[in-house]
Every structure is written in C-alpha cells, then in structure tokens.
Write a protein that holds these residues in place. Structure first.
Motif, PDB file in Angstrom:
ATOM      1  N   TRP A 131       0.816  -1.205   0.000  1.00  8.77           N
ATOM      2  CA  TRP A 131       0.000   0.000   0.000  1.00  8.77           C
ATOM      3  C   TRP A 131       0.852   1.258   0.000  1.00  8.77           C
ATOM      4  N   LEU A 132       2.180   1.116   0.025  1.00 10.44           N
ATOM      5  CA  LEU A 132       3.062   2.272   0.180  1.00 10.44           C
ATOM      6  C   LEU A 132       3.837   2.535  -1.098  1.00 10.44           C
ATOM      7  N   GLY A 165       8.907   6.585  13.234  1.00 11.12           N
ATOM      8  CA  GLY A 165       7.600   6.203  13.747  1.00 11.12           C
ATOM      9  C   GLY A 165       6.905   7.374  14.425  1.00 11.12           C
ATOM     10  N   LEU A 166       7.687   8.121  15.237  1.00  4.88           N
ATOM     11  CA  LEU A 166       7.092   9.283  15.896  1.00  4.88           C
ATOM     12  C   LEU A 166       6.676  10.342  14.895  1.00  4.88           C
ATOM     13  N   GLY A 221       0.234  11.745  11.301  1.00  4.51           N
ATOM     14  CA  GLY A 221      -0.672  11.549  10.179  1.00  4.51           C
ATOM     15  C   GLY A 221      -0.915  10.095   9.830  1.00  4.51           C
ATOM     16  N   GLY A 222       0.033   9.252  10.230  1.00  5.74           N
ATOM     17  CA  GLY A 222      -0.111   7.848   9.859  1.00  5.74           C
ATOM     18  C   GLY A 222       0.485   7.533   8.510  1.00  5.74           C
ATOM     19  N   ASP A 223       1.021   8.556   7.836  1.00  9.00           N
ATOM     20  CA  ASP A 223       1.566   8.332   6.500  1.00  9.00           C
ATOM     21  C   ASP A 223       3.083   8.366   6.593  1.00  9.00           C
ATOM     22  N   TYR A 224       3.747   7.427   5.894  1.00  8.00           N
ATOM     23  CA  TYR A 224       5.193   7.321   6.038  1.00  8.00           C
ATOM     24  C   TYR A 224       5.983   8.154   5.051  1.00  8.00           C
ATOM     25  N   THR A 225       5.308   8.843   4.132  1.00  7.51           N
ATOM     26  CA  THR A 225       6.092   9.589   3.148  1.00  7.51           C
ATOM     27  C   THR A 225       6.609  10.877   3.762  1.00  7.51           C
ATOM     28  N   ALA A 251       4.234  18.068   6.171  1.00  4.96           N
ATOM     29  CA  ALA A 251       3.017  18.849   6.316  1.00  4.96           C
ATOM     30  C   ALA A 251       2.522  18.882   7.750  1.00  4.96           C
ATOM     31  N   THR A 252       2.663  17.778   8.489  1.00  5.69           N
ATOM     32  CA  THR A 252       2.162  17.772   9.861  1.00  5.69           C
ATOM     33  C   THR A 252       3.231  18.294  10.810  1.00  5.69           C
ATOM     34  N   HIS A 253       2.767  18.905  11.921  1.00 10.79           N
ATOM     35  CA  HIS A 253       3.722  19.429  12.903  1.00 10.79           C
ATOM     36  C   HIS A 253       3.498  18.744  14.220  1.00 10.79           C
TER      37      HIS A 253
END
Lengths: 316, 668, 220
Positions: B68-69, B180-181, B186-190, B196-198
């Motif tokens: 899925w990645l 992992g942290l 976001g749960g997304d590994y890219t 984008a997330t902080h």
C-alpha cells in the motif's frame, strides 16, 4: 587606484626594510641593559648579506621540500605583514584577507617550518617541531579568541576597519579590550619565540624551539628564514600598535604632511615596542618548557573571558 | 534525467552479481572498478546539472516494497548536493582502485559488494519515505560491513565488524523510532506527509534526540563514535575513503533532512545540544587522533573531529533559525555543507595516500615509515596538499569552510537567549583549539611518514604506486585547490539548498569583484582566495628571483648536524609518539590519563630500555564498558533459561498465556 | 552615566577580576602576596573613583583605609609571617592551574548570568559592577577551595572581602561606619588567623592543611 597601489607597495617595502632594524634595536637595548656595548644597530642587515653570499650546505637526507620551504615561509610572512596597517589604514588589498586569514597565513608558515624541522631526520629538528606545535596548539586558539573580541567590538574582522574604529572616538575604554591586549602581548611573545617562551639567542638544543627547527639551514635559505622571523616580530608589534595605540594612523585620503607625521609616529611606535620588549626580556627568566602551556593557557582563558564579556553585554 | 539516474543505479546494482560471475578472471577487478567509475561520473554529472539548473523538486514512485506504500523517491536541491558529494567520492575511489585493486589478495570478497555499496549510497539521498530510506540505509550498512570484514583472517577486523554491526543496528533502531514518531501524527510514512504535519514540542524534542543518536552514531558524534576508528581502518583503503568521506556525510544528510526539513520549526534549546555535542566531538576527535600512530586509525579519528565541526555549523544554523534570523541561518548552513564537501574531498585524498603507502610498503604504522618523499614523490606532493587542506591553511578549501563557520560565530551575539550567549564563545574556543591541534596532527603525519629517514627496510624499498591511483589523488588535490581559490562558485551552488531549508541564502557571490566571498556585508569581512594565492605565489617567486640574482647559488651536500655524537641509525630520529609527547603531556594527562613508564635496565645489563605509553579511553570506560558489563551480567543471569526442564518451559508459556488473558479481561 | 566615567568604572572593575585570575595563576607565595597588594591598590582606586563620581567624600576614607591596611599593612605582615615560617616554596594546588582558571571562567559566566537576569530594571553601571563584584567573591572562594597552604587561603579570604567592599561602594550611599566595622573585623580575623598559623606550625611543623587532616586521623 594607482596611488593606492603605490601605497600598498610602499608599505610592503617599508616593512621589509624596517624589520631587521627592529631586531637590531631589540638586541642593542638588551645588551645595553646588561652593561654590554652590544652589536651595532645595522648588524642584522650585515648578517643577511653575509648569509646570502655563503654556500648552502644541505644534509644528505634532506629533500626538495627542504629547499622550497624557506621561500614558502618568507612569502607567507611577507604577505601577512603587508596587510597589517602601519601608517595608513585603508590598504588596497585589505579586503582580500582579514585578520583571521592573516593569522592562518602565519599558521601555514609555521606548518611548513615544522615540516622543515622533521625533514632532515635528526632528533634536534624533532625537538623543535614537536615543541613548536605544542606552543602553537595553545597560541593559535588564544589569537583567534582575541580576534573574536576585537571583531565583536569593531564590528568587522578586517584589519583596516578595525584600525579605523580604534582610532575613532566611538571606542571607549572597554574591559574586554584591556583583557584582549594583555592576551595579545602574551601570544605575541610566544609566537615570536621571545623570552620567557623561547630564547632567540640560545645555542643549547634543549632550550631551543624555533632555533632547533632551523638548525640545518645555511646560506641563502637561512637568510630568508631569519628575515621571515624579523618580519614576524615587526608584524606583531605593528598589530599591537595599530589596534591598541592607533594614534597617528591616517585614513586613505590624507595629505602628504599627515602621511609624513604618520610614518614618523609609526617608527616611534616600533622603537617604543622594541625597547619595551627588550626591557621585558631582560627582567624575566625563560620558563621551563612545560610551564609554557600554563602561560598560554592563561592567555587563552583571558581571551575567552574577553569574548564572553562581549557576548554578555555590549558595554563590556 | 530521472530515468538516467535510476538506470545508473540499477546498473550499479547489476555490477554486483557480474563481479561474482567474473570472479577469478584477472581483468575482473579493473573492469568492475572502471565500470563503477563511469557510472559514478554519469550520476554525478546528472546531480550537478540538477543542482545548478534547479526549478522544482522531482518525485517519482516505484511499485516496490510494501503493497500500500510503494517506494517514493525525490530529487530536490539537498539530495542533488549530497549526490554530488557521493559520486565525487565514488568516482575517485573507483579510479584509485583500478590500480590499487591489483594488490588485493581476495578480490572475490570485495568486488561483489563494492558496486552495491555505491548504489545504496546513491539511493539514500533520493529516498522520500521512511520505509525506503531505512531499507537503503540498512543496505548501505550491510554492504559496508561486508567490506569491513573482507580481510577476515585478522581477528581485529572481525571484532571491528562486530562493533560496527552492533552500532549500526542500534542507530537504525533509533532512526526507526524517530520515523515512527514523525509518522504518528498523520499515519503516513512519506516525507511529504511528515513535512506537512507538525508535532508538539515534547514529541519533536524526542525525535531530535532519537535522530541525534541514530545519525550521530553513523556520523561519529562522541560518545557514539567508538566503531569508527575500528571499522574504517579495517576495510580496504578505497572503501575506508568512502566510509569516512562519504558515508558519514550521508548521516549528516539524514540529520539535515529530518531536523531542518521534516521537523519544521526548531526550538532554540535544540541548538544547545547540537552545539555542545559538536564542540566536544571536535576536540575529543583530534586529541584521540594525536595519540595514534596507526595512519588509518588516525585519519578515522580525524573524521570524528570534522564531523564535530560540521555539527557546530549545523547547531549555529538551528539557533539562528529558531530565533528567526534566516540570513544568519543560511550562513551557518552553508558553512556546514561546504565543510561536508571539503572534508569528503580531502579525507578521501588522505585515505588514498595511506592506501598508497600500504600497498607500497605493507605498513600502516607510522613508526615504521619515513623518507617516503624520496621514494614516492608524486604521492608525497598530493598528500602534502591534503594535509594542508585539512589543517585549514589558506589558500586551500579547508580554510574557507572554517572561516565561514567563524564568521557565523561572530554574528551570534545578536541571539537573545543566555544559554547560547555562554555556549557559543565556548564552542568557538573549542573550534579554534581543534583547528590548531589538527595542524599539529598533520605535521606529525607528513613529517613522520614522508620526511626524515626510513625507519624500516620496507620504507626504504618503497616504490611509487600505479598511475591510476596517482591520477585519482591528483584529481582530488586539484578539487581542494579549486574550492580554495574559487569558493564563491561553490557557495552559489549551495544557494538553492539553503533557500529550500531556511528560506534564505547567502548573497550572490559570483558577482562580487575579483571573486571574493562576502558572507554578510562588504564592510564586515571578505576573503579572496584567488588573490591570496596570487600574492603568495608572486612574492615567493619575487624572493626566488631576487635571491638568485643577489646571492650565491652554490650548494653542496653534507652530513646532518649531530652535535658530536655520530649515529647514523634512523632510530634516533623522532617517531610519532615522541612528536606527540609534548601535546600528550599537556592535554593527554588530563583527558586520557596518559602515563609514560620507562623501564631502565640495571647498570651492566645489556637489555634494552623500554618506554611504554599508557592511555585510557575515557569514553570507553564511562559509556561502553558499563553497558558491556551490564549486558554480560544480564546474559549470565538469564543463561539459566537455556537449561530448564520441559515442565518449566511449559509452565513459562502457560504463565504468559494467563497473563495476556488477564490483561485482555482487565482492558477497559 | 555613559561615556568615560562609565568606562573607567568598568575598567577598574575588570582589573579587579583580572587580578583575581592572576592570583589563581600564581605559584609562589611572595608573588601571590604582591598580587594581593596590587588587588588592594586597584580596589582603593575604584573606591576613590566611585567617591569622585557619586560625590560621596566619606568613600575617600574607605579608599584610604583599604590602601593603608590591605595594600601596605597586611601584605607586610604576611610577608613577615611567610619569612618566619620559612615557606618560600611552591604552593601545591589541589587542581592544576589550567582547570582552576577554567573553573574561574565558569564562575564569572555564572555571576554574569545571575546578576544580569536578577536585576533587569536597574542602572546598567550598577548591575554590571555588581556582576563583577560577585565574580570577585566567587573567585576568592575558588582560591580558598583550590589551595592547600593556609596562607594562600587567607589571601583568598581577603580578596573575597575586597569583592564585598567593591559591591558595597558600587551601590550609592554606603555609610562609613559599616566600612570601618567591616575593616576592623577583618583585621581581627587576620590577627587571630596569624596566631593560629604560628600555633599550627609549632605543633605540626607545617601549615599544610592536609597534614592537619592526617593528624586528626581523617586521612590514612
């Protein structure tokens, strides 16, 4: 432009011509203080001419590097000395190398001199080189911290800008300047191989540092190395004068009368520096080799304290 | 462009099995290395074009790995810069190895892994999601481990490989937790999603610590450096050059990527940790190096010092960015990245030199070398240029990056926080101290190995190495020189990198008159490498001309001054340990508890005197020995689990099952 | 109060800190006593300068007391004690000179941070002089901690008191009676310590305080 170029060349020739005279003055004053007559003031010039006429004797195990190093050392020291303002700030090429680069140029001259000590493969050169790099490993950081202090006060690392700032009324009596001056005098004594760090007139290998590195040099090579050490002494005295006693240095556009006064003032400062150095050397004994790291460590601490004070507050 | 890059990397991967297929043929070694050289040059040119003509980042996804990645790859200015660094090192190492590889005893253990190592190193800057990053990171570690234990008959190499594997796994674990942290928000590994997330400040600080552990262990930050001086010397010399010069830089890339790019806005106290670690690493690295007399181990410890200098630059950039001074942050970042480039060039040059010495004399120990300047003249000149560059002497490139770091320190009084006001002068002092000690160290290296008289028959019978090795060293020396006299070009090339990371870049350098560099403003400071070099050259030549006109030009050879004790034995000259003795006494007695024990024979006895130098490694005693002790204590205690009866094992399983069921029952 | 007056006050304060560092560096007792005398002279000069700047004539008396007692009388007395005890030899430091000076820099940094953070709204000259004064006190304490010889510990104590006097004169309006009482108490303390030194020397033939520990049975 042409005028500036002419002044730059004039400065280069002036420092080259005056440096043996400064060393001659120091030796004369030291001799007088010891109630000797001492060699004449112009003796270093005669020494250089005598060495130039002699045949070079190279050790059998020396390499091509041994023959090239005197020229490299001389070139590095001369370029560094030409960039220190003497009677006129605003040197044409002052923007090519700031004070950090000047110190690094002197450092590369020392690097090659230490290599020359190792080249012949005897124990004397090894003594000189190993002690010299130990002294340098503490003197150079102290010098860099002094540069930091001065740059934080003057707002620039360029020597001409620093000299102009020190000559302006904006600089007050700053604590960090005082600490920096003391540290600079200590580092200058160590870098020029003067008592109490090293004895420039010794003939005993175990008390030599600088002399041991150049033990194998002779003839014209030795003349170049001696001239480089005269130049280095002049450089440090000019540096202390232009930073801490900048009165008399003219700016870039000054009339001939002011320039003449500036030259006379500069020669006066050199003479004063020489006499003070001779006085200091006569009144103190040479330190044991492993007391020198404590001495230079103290200089490093003073310079670090000066930088720290500058970081903490603008008014220190 | 992207297709070409990928094709090149796939070709490098394909060379691995080709090497296995061709093993046994004499032409295998030069062929593989020449192919690697061509591919590295192609990839490097590709990356250079990408960096100079940069417009927008290129990204592409390969359906490889997790279903899925997929595997994301992206080429942005930071990646392009590090790809250039990787491929310059790879090309030089392959060129060097075309000649050096002939001396390899077991080419079948080196050749298959070498191209795959190069391919993995090329993929690391390109990886754009956590999964593919970690896969190629581990691939890089594993292939280099295989190369470290290539000469497996020597037990030291096996021990080095074990320590290396342990530290690499530990580092990857830390990086895994960090990713992992980062992905937890976001749960997304890219990387795109992570950018984008902080994260909150607590989690971000935890990620910083984990990244420092993970990348610091690969780069060689004290106290995680212990594997470096064991593993780097154990590998063949061209691989050592790659590990020291390139792989440690990829660790720096990972740090920059995660902290500057993915984590976003830093807190100001992060820079305190980075600066402190950088300063301690710089000084400890060079002090360790001064105590060594094994050439390759000394160079490996020196890499530790330079990594410290790079992290000092990065710490300054973090401090400036946290306080909203993007111009100064760009200066700090440029200084650090320029040092990355410079160090990879001159460290590879020096490792090639030590490889040349090893293949010419069979010796790595400086105490057995000497007088090599007469036997290996080309190598000597090129290694001299490398020693000058690494000692930060103008007009070469080491001075430029150190000068820029010092200029960054000089604008830092504007930072308001007290911790930084006290830390930065101390870090400046450690930087100055490490630079001076580095010069001392390389006077020792060149003076003891190349100058003087040969201390052993192997050194007396050395011969110059193959032409391709000399050419490789020459290319790197020319790069050192070029980066020293034309630094403005390199700083301008780095502008898109800093623009992307800190939103500002240094002023455009190529437009400044006479090709000087001006980091902040003309009135503050400037440096012109080209003119300084021209001045030194012209005054040297003027002096030579004047001397030859005015002075006598006679010379003759004679014996050296021996003060009345004629002893022609080369044993009487200074060795590496004796050269370092003053510094060992001043610094080593405090840091390493250095003690010299001299045993003199009784009068009348013909036995020789012995001088032993005893050093204790403080970091090993403080950090590693307790950990090893705890691990062995625990494993001894837990060893009893190996010898239980069947009934005991069953009861263990039963107890655990009951425990899990209880936990499930008590779950709210 | 900027300009030259500001700078001269700072220079004198900085010279006091510098002389404290020079005291830390000294090995030999006679040189240490000379440096202490210089410390007292600079203290007298800075107190006199404060008297001139603040327009407080009673501070001139404080300066004269500092000069008379600490720059002349006490060094003379200490030199006589040293000669009578016969200890012109090297002082043994507990830590080396380098580490002591490094610790000294740390202490100066600490006092800067503390003073400049704790007094954000005060007059800048007073704040920074207080910061210097605290560092002189801490350096005096450091000297007492890093020396084995009792005479050098006394000198550390005296330079600590110099720092306190400097701090007190920096703040405006220190009454003369405080200074006189402080100076007398120091003199009494000094006399008592001097007497004790002689008794210690008579008993144990040394003034090395570690030897006292051995005599008490605390060190094996």
């Amino acid at each position: 432009m042409i005028r500036d170029l002419a002044f730059q060349f004039a400065q280069m020739l002036l420092v080259l011509g005056l440096s043996p005279l400064l060393t001659g003055l120091v030796r004369k004053v030291k001799a007088r203080l010891l109630r000797r007559k001492g060699p004449p003031l112009l003796q270093p010039y005669r020494d250089l001419v005598r060495l130039l006429r002699k045949e070079v004797v190279l050790a059998e195990s020396s390499s091509w590097l041994f023959r090239v190093i005197p020229y490299v050392v001389f070139a590095g020291t001369w370029v560094a000395a030409a960039l220190v303002p003497t009677f006129r700030s605003g040197l044409l090429f002052s923007w090519t190398a700031d004070l950090i680069a000047i110190i690094a140029l002197l450092g590369s001259a020392r690097f090659f001199l230490a290599l020359a000590g190792m080249d012949v493969g005897t124990s004397f050169g090894g003594i000189g080189s190993s002690r010299e790099v130990m002294i340098a490993s503490l003197a150079e950081p102290a010098m860099l911290m002094i540069v930091f202090t001065l740059a934080l006060i003057a707002g620039s690392t360029q020597l001409s800008a620093m000299a102009a700032f020190m000559n302006s009324p904006e600089v007050g009596l700053r604590v960090s300047l005082g600490l920096g001056m003391i540290a600079l005098v200590m580092v200058a004594i160590a870098e020029n191989a003067r008592i109490p760090v090293d004895n420039p007139a010794t003939h005993l290998e175990l008390t030599m540092v600088h002399e041991a590195m150049v033990l194998e040099y002779s003839g014209r090579h030795l003349a170049l190395i001696e001239l480089s050490s005269y130049l280095k002494l002049l450089l440090y005295v000019s540096l202390i004068a232009c930073l801490f006693a900048p009165w008399g240095i003219t700016t870039a556009n000054a009339e001939p009368a002011q320039l003449a006064i500036a030259v006379v003032a500069y020669i006066g400062k050199l003479a004063a520096g020489g006499v003070l150095l001779a006085l200091f050397e006569t009144s103190i004994a040479k330190m044991r080799v492993f007391r020198v790291p404590q001495f230079l460590g103290a200089a490093l601490m003073l310079a670090l304290l000066a930088t720290l004070l500058r970081f903490v507050s603008r008014s220190f | 462009m992207t297709g070409g890059a990928l094709a090149g990397i796939v070709a490098l991967f394909a060379l691995g099995p080709t090497a296995i297929a061709l093993s046994g043929l004499r032409v295998a070694s030069p062929f593989i290395y020449a192919a690697c050289l061509a591919l590295a040059l192609a990839l490097g040119t590709n990356a250079l074009v990408a960096l100079l003509g940069f417009t927008t980042p290129i990204a592409w996804t390969v359906p490889f790995g997790l279903p899925w990645l997929g595997a994301h790859f992206a080429l942005d200015p930071l990646s392009a810069f590090f790809l250039i660094v990787v491929n310059i090192g790879a090309a030089a190492a392959s060129l060097f190895a075309i000649g050096y590889g002939r001396h390899e005893d077991a080419p079948g253990r080196v050749l298959p892994f070498y191209p795959v190592y190069l391919a993995a190193m090329n993929l690391v800057p390109l990886a754009a999601d956590a999964f593919s990053f970690l896969v190629v990171w581990e691939f890089m570690s594993l292939t280099s481990w295989a190369l470290v234990i290539a000469h497996h008959r020597d037990p030291e190499n096996l021990r080095a490989g074990l320590v290396y594997l342990l530290m690499a796994s530990f580092g990857t674990l830390a990086l895994l937790l960090a990713f992992g942290l980062l992905a937890s928000a976001g749960g997304d590994y890219t990387f795109e999603a992570m950018r984008a997330t902080h994260l909150g400040p607590g989690l971000a600080a935890l990620v910083l610590i984990l990244v420092l552990i993970g990348t610091g262990s690969k780069a060689g930050l004290v106290p995680l450096h212990a594997w470096l001086p064991l593993a780097h010397p154990a590998a063949p010399s061209h691989v050592s050059a790659l590990m020291s010069g390139v792989m440690t830089k990829l660790a720096v890339y990972a740090f920059v990527r995660i902290v500057f790019d993915l984590l976003g806005s830093p807190a100001w106290w992060w820079s305190l940790i980075v600066l402190a670690l950088g300063g301690v690493t710089a000084v400890m690295g060079v002090l360790y190096a001064l105590m060594q007399h094994d050439l390759k181990r000394l160079l490996a410890y020196h890499t530790v010092e330079n990594i410290g200098i790079i992290f000092i630059g990065l710490g300054l950039a973090l401090a400036f960015q946290a306080h909203g001074m993007p111009n100064a942050a760009a200066l700090g970042l440029t200084a650090a990245l320029l040092h990355v480039f410079n160090h990879s060039v001159f460290k590879s040059l020096l490792f090639f030199g030590s490889g040349a010495i090893l293949s010419a004399t069979g010796e790595r120990d400086m105490e057995k070398l000497g007088g090599l300047i007469h036997r290996m003249p080309h190598t000597a000149v090129l290694v001299l240029i490398g020693c000058m560059a690494i000692s930060a002497l103008p007009p070469l490139n080491g001075f430029v990056s150190e000068w820029l770091t010092l200029q960054a320190i000089l604008i830092s009084p504007q930072l308001p926080s007290w911790g930084l006001k006290l830390m930065i002068p101390a870090v400046g002092a450690t930087l100055a101290l490490s630079a001076a000690l580095a010069a001392a160290c390389f006077v020792k290296v060149f003076g003891v190995s190349f100058l003087g008289r040969p201390r052993s028959p192997q050194a007396a019978n050395a011969h110059e190495v193959e032409r391709s090795s000399v050419v490789a060293m020459g290319v790197l020396a020319a790069l050192c020189f070029l980066a020293g006299i034309l630094p403005g070009l390199f700083i301008d090339a780095l502008a898109p990198v800093t623009q992307a990371l800190v939103n500002d870049s240094m002023p455009h350098q190529s437009s400044i008159a006479w090709l000087s560099i001006v980091p902040i403003a003309e009135s503050r400071s400037s440096y012109n490498g080209l003119l300084v070099f021209a001045f030194i050259l012209s005054s040297g030549m003027l002096a030579a001309y004047a001397i030859h006109r005015l002075a006598s030009d006679k010379w003759r050879k004679g014996p050296a001054w021996d003060c009345g004790f004629p002893n022609a034995d080369p044993v009487t000259q200074y060795t590496a340990s004796s050269f370092a003795q003053p510094i060992r006494r001043v610094f080593g007695s405090v840091v390493f508890q250095a003690r010299e024990i001299g045993e003199m024979p009784l009068p009348g006895s013909m036995a020789p005197a012995h001088l032993t130098v005893r050093l204790r490694d403080p970091i090993w005693d403080a950090c590693y020995a307790p950990v090893a002790g705890i691990v062995s204590f625990l494993s001894e205690r837990l060893n009893v689990l190996q010898f239980l009866t069947i009934r005991r094992y069953l009861s263990l399983v039963f107890a655990l099952l009951v425990l899990l069921l209880l936990a499930l029952a008590a779950w709210p | 109060m900027h300009g030259l007056t500001f700078d001269i006050a700072h220079m004198l304060a900085g010279s006091l800190v510098l002389l404290s560092f020079v005291q830390l560096y000294q090995d030999r007792l006679t040189a240490l006593i000379n440096v202490f005398a210089a410390h007292a002279i600079v203290l007298a000069a800075s107190v006199a300068w404060q008297a001139f700047v603040q327009g407080a004539p009673h501070l001139y008396i404080t300066a004269a007391i500092a000069l008379a007692f600490k720059a002349v009388a006490i060094p003379y007395g200490l030199r006589r004690i040293v000669v009578q005890l016969g200890i012109h030899r090297e002082i043994e430091n507990v830590v080396g000179v380098g580490l002591a000076m490094l610790a000294g820099i740390g202490l100066v940094a600490l006092s800067m941070v503390v003073m400049l953070r704790v007094t954000p709204g005060a007059d800048p000259l007073a704040r920074e002089d207080l910061a210097f004064a605290l560092s002189i006190v801490l350096l005096g304490l450091l000297m007492m901690v890093t020396r084995r010889n009792a005479v050098s510990q006394v000198i550390g104590f005296m330079s600590l008191e110099n720092g306190l006097v400097f701090a007190a004169t920096g703040a405006k309006g220190m009454p003369l009676v405080v200074e006189i009482s402080v100076a007398f108490s120091v003199l009494i303390a000094f006399i008592v310590i001097g007497i004790f030194l002689f008794r210690i020397r008579e008993r144990f033939d040394t003034v090395d305080v570690q030897a006292l520990d051995e005599a008490r049975g605390e060190r094996p």
